[in-house]
Design an enzyme around this catalytic site. Structure first.
Site, PDB file in Angstrom:
ATOM      1  CG  ASP A 173      -1.887  -1.306   1.394  1.00 51.42           C
ATOM      2  OD1 ASP A 173      -2.371  -1.423   0.206  1.00 51.42           O
ATOM      3  OD2 ASP A 173      -2.144  -1.822   2.397  1.00 51.42           O
ATOM      4  CG  ASP A 211     -11.114  -1.357  -1.493  1.00 56.75           C
ATOM      5  OD1 ASP A 211     -10.567  -2.351  -1.260  1.00 56.75           O
ATOM      6  OD2 ASP A 211     -10.755  -0.311  -1.891  1.00 56.75           O
TER       7      ASP A 211
END
Length: 257
Positions: free
Chosen positions: A12, A131
């Site tokens: 990330d 997500d």
């Protein structure tokens, strides 16, 4: 013939650095993406996933130079997502060194984008980055279904997550990166119910993401229906190595590379 389950390390990235938080908040620095990619490559990771976690919320493009530097140093499949809005963005990422490209926010805003990317580059290039959060009732308690979020998990969308994954697969998504926002960074284990529901709805491979905390968390995700397992913080902060995860999965009866 049994297909080996892939183990994937997730990077990330925010402003060129690897970061990690809990539920995509309170991000802290975890190192240089190229250096970490080389470490995981040496540990035997099967793939890398590179997510620019603030590209969509910041309305900017993915950091292409970091993608290029990573691709120049490691020679395992690299998936890149974050801020992808068009076929041209996908083309540029593939030229920068990505093997697969993830889309979420722009695909929810305009589902036709999924078909456009798949038609141009093939389904094997396109990963739906989902997500997902559990839907909550008026009392704030979770209900039995799941909804999508966009902009790096920051914006809830009243869109059934299982139905959306099925629709994206029918439009041409070749893989589902299924990230539980509720479990993300908690290290309490993968959301097995979520994995199971999406497995029943799609035929394409599922990558389980969100919640890995111990070596014995990975095999249950596979038994729930995942074709690959992904982790970030347990690798970044040295809690587990890729080899330890693969050993635990083998011991549980999962075929790994």
């Amino acid at each position: 013939m049994t297909v080996a389950t892939r183990v994937i390390a997730c990077l990330d990235v925010d402003a060129g650095r690897v970061v990690k938080g809990v539920n995509f908040e309170n991000l802290r620095d975890a190192g240089d993406p190229v250096e970490l990619a080389m470490v995981y490559d040496g540990q035997g990771v099967d793939e890398l996933t590179f997510l620019d976690v603030t590209a969509s919320s910041g309305d900017r493009s993915t950091t292409y130079d970091v993608v290029t530097r990573t691709a120049e140093q490691v020679f395992i499949p690299l998936t890149v997502g974050g801020g992808v809005r068009s076929v041209a963005d996908v083309d540029r990422l593939l030229r920068a060194g990505a093997d697969k490209v993830g889309v979420n926010t722009a695909a929810i805003a305009r589902p036709e984008l999924v078909a456009e990317i798949a038609d141009r580059f093939g389904s094997q290039v396109l990963v739906l980055s989902a997500d997902v959060r559990r839907r909550r009732g008026p009392d704030g308690r979770p209900t039995g279904d799941f909804v999508m979020t966009t902009h790096g998990g920051r914006t809830p969308v009243d869109l059934d997550a299982v139905e959306w994954c099925a629709r994206a697969a029918s439009l041409g998504a070749g893989e589902i990166l299924l990230n539980s926002m509720d479990a993300d960074g908690t290290r309490d284990g993968f959301d097995l119910e979520l994995i199971g529901q999406v497995r029943k709805a799609v035929q394409v491979p599922i990558v389980a993401s969100g919640g890995a905390g111990k070596a014995d968390h990975f095999a249950p995700a596979v038994f729930a229906g995942a074709d690959a397992v992904l982790a970030a913080s347990v690798f970044h902060f040295g809690d587990l190595t890729v080899g330890q995860v693969k050993d635990a999965m083998r011991s549980a009866g999962v075929t790994v590379r």
